[in-house]
Motif scaffolding. Structure first.
Motif, PDB file in Angstrom:
ATOM      1  N   SER B  95     -14.682  73.212 -23.108  1.00 24.55           N
ATOM      2  CA  SER B  95     -13.902  71.983 -23.206  1.00 24.55           C
ATOM      3  C   SER B  95     -14.584  70.897 -22.396  1.00 24.55           C
ATOM      4  O   SER B  95     -15.376  71.173 -21.487  1.00 24.55           O
ATOM      5  CB  SER B  95     -12.464  72.201 -22.722  1.00 24.55           C
ATOM      6  OG  SER B  95     -12.419  72.416 -21.321  1.00 24.55           O
ATOM      7  N   LEU B  96     -14.241  69.657 -22.735  1.00 22.02           N
ATOM      8  CA  LEU B  96     -14.763  68.530 -21.983  1.00 22.02           C
ATOM      9  C   LEU B  96     -14.173  68.524 -20.593  1.00 22.02           C
ATOM     10  O   LEU B  96     -13.107  69.087 -20.352  1.00 22.02           O
ATOM     11  CB  LEU B  96     -14.394  67.221 -22.688  1.00 22.02           C
ATOM     12  CG  LEU B  96     -15.152  66.894 -23.976  1.00 22.02           C
ATOM     13  CD1 LEU B  96     -14.482  65.715 -24.672  1.00 22.02           C
ATOM     14  CD2 LEU B  96     -16.600  66.573 -23.672  1.00 22.02           C
ATOM     15  N   GLN B  99     -10.831  64.877 -18.471  1.00 19.81           N
ATOM     16  CA  GLN B  99      -9.847  64.248 -19.349  1.00 19.81           C
ATOM     17  C   GLN B  99      -8.460  64.756 -19.028  1.00 19.81           C
ATOM     18  O   GLN B  99      -8.280  65.821 -18.475  1.00 19.81           O
ATOM     19  CB  GLN B  99     -10.172  64.526 -20.816  1.00 19.81           C
ATOM     20  CG  GLN B  99     -11.463  63.886 -21.275  1.00 19.81           C
ATOM     21  CD  GLN B  99     -11.586  63.876 -22.780  1.00 19.81           C
ATOM     22  OE1 GLN B  99     -10.743  64.379 -23.488  1.00 19.81           O
ATOM     23  NE2 GLN B  99     -12.643  63.264 -23.282  1.00 19.81           N
ATOM     24  N   TYR B 101      -6.080  65.904 -20.985  1.00 19.16           N
ATOM     25  CA  TYR B 101      -5.970  67.220 -21.594  1.00 19.16           C
ATOM     26  C   TYR B 101      -7.108  67.379 -22.574  1.00 19.16           C
ATOM     27  O   TYR B 101      -7.298  66.550 -23.446  1.00 19.16           O
ATOM     28  CB  TYR B 101      -4.649  67.436 -22.324  1.00 19.16           C
ATOM     29  CG  TYR B 101      -4.617  68.807 -22.959  1.00 19.16           C
ATOM     30  CD1 TYR B 101      -4.875  68.982 -24.319  1.00 19.16           C
ATOM     31  CD2 TYR B 101      -4.444  69.944 -22.184  1.00 19.16           C
ATOM     32  CE1 TYR B 101      -4.920  70.243 -24.881  1.00 19.16           C
ATOM     33  CE2 TYR B 101      -4.484  71.210 -22.742  1.00 19.16           C
ATOM     34  CZ  TYR B 101      -4.720  71.354 -24.089  1.00 19.16           C
ATOM     35  OH  TYR B 101      -4.777  72.605 -24.642  1.00 19.16           O
ATOM     36  N   SER B 102      -7.860  68.419 -22.418  1.00 19.27           N
ATOM     37  CA  SER B 102      -8.996  68.675 -23.279  1.00 19.27           C
ATOM     38  C   SER B 102      -8.821  70.034 -23.921  1.00 19.27           C
ATOM     39  O   SER B 102      -8.889  71.056 -23.237  1.00 19.27           O
ATOM     40  CB  SER B 102     -10.284  68.634 -22.459  1.00 19.27           C
ATOM     41  OG  SER B 102     -11.404  68.866 -23.269  1.00 19.27           O
ATOM     42  N   PRO B 103      -8.567  70.081 -25.222  1.00 20.14           N
ATOM     43  CA  PRO B 103      -8.366  71.373 -25.882  1.00 20.14           C
ATOM     44  C   PRO B 103      -9.577  72.275 -25.738  1.00 20.14           C
ATOM     45  O   PRO B 103     -10.718  71.810 -25.650  1.00 20.14           O
ATOM     46  CB  PRO B 103      -8.152  70.997 -27.351  1.00 20.14           C
ATOM     47  CG  PRO B 103      -7.775  69.558 -27.342  1.00 20.14           C
ATOM     48  CD  PRO B 103      -8.463  68.960 -26.161  1.00 20.14           C
TER      49      PRO B 103
END
Lengths: 111, 115
Positions: B95-96, B99, B101-103
């Protein structure tokens, strides 16, 4: 992170709307609800996430009541290819997303 | 963009042997996770890298498991020596970073069978 509870399995037919409800009674103020889908022999795939009220994307809708103790994933007009396991998870936003998977809901779509 | 890739897709080894699983995350994803599902059980978290650093390895079952992420790119998970109970599907996800929320993006897993 809050524990989630969802039905073990559901059955539906092509063209129907499917609603999968998940309970997360101990959800914390900053937690989000996220749903993943998993097909056989594949890894889980992110579907949708939300904090409150309603979220909609091209795949599904997510309904979250005001108390946020439950959520409902809605799949419009399912097809055979929607047969999969659906996981409801509670996540804490930020750079760290340690997902706690439960058993999920095994959805079977019939012709 | 290319997704998360895992190699091999299947591995069959004998008890006591060594196996190394590889994961290539999505380019630019700082976060890399390893999960596994053993037969009949739920998917369980193993560990989390942020770039090349181990952020959380609380899910690693024992010291027979060693994960590395040299240079913050691909990661390897070595099992040495393998035991029968290590059989299962090992998933990698990325995931990134930074952020709200990063899936997580999961690979299709490596199915490990220890005989």
């Amino acid at each position: 992170l809050a524990k989630t509870t969802q039905p073990i399995s559901m059955d539906s037919y092509e063209g129907q709307e499917v609603n999968i409800t998940c309970s997360h009674n101990n959800i914390a103020t900053n937690d989000y609800i996220t749903w993943y889908q998993q097909f056989p022999s594949q890894g889980p795939r992110f579907i949708i996430q939300g904090y409150k009220t309603k979220v909609t994307n091209e795949v599904a809708s997510l309904f979250i009541p005001a108390d946020r103790k439950s959520s409902t994933l809605s799949l419009p007009r399912v097809s055979l290819s929607d047969t999969a396991v659906y996981y409801c998870l509670v996540v804490l936003p930020g750079g760290y997303n340690k997902l706690i998977f439960g058993a999920g809901t095994r959805l079977a779509v019939h012709p | 963009e290319a997704g998360v890739t895992q190699f091999p897709s299947h591995s069959v080894i004998e008890k006591g042997q060594t196996v190394t699983l590889r994961c290539d995350p999505i380019s630019g994803h700082d976060n890399l996770y390893w999960y596994r599902r053993v037969m009949g059980k739920e998917i369980k978290f193993l560990l989390h890298f942020v770039k090349e650093s181990k952020q959380d390895e609380s899910g690693m079952p024992n010291n027979r498991f060693l994960a590395e992420r040299t240079g913050g790119t691909y990661s390897t998970l070595k099992v040495q020596p393998a035991e029968l109970e290590d059989s299962g599907v090992y998933f990698c996800a990325s995931s990134l970073g930074g952020q709200l929320y990063s899936p997580l993006h999961f690979g299709n897993g490596t199915r490990l069978t220890v005989t």
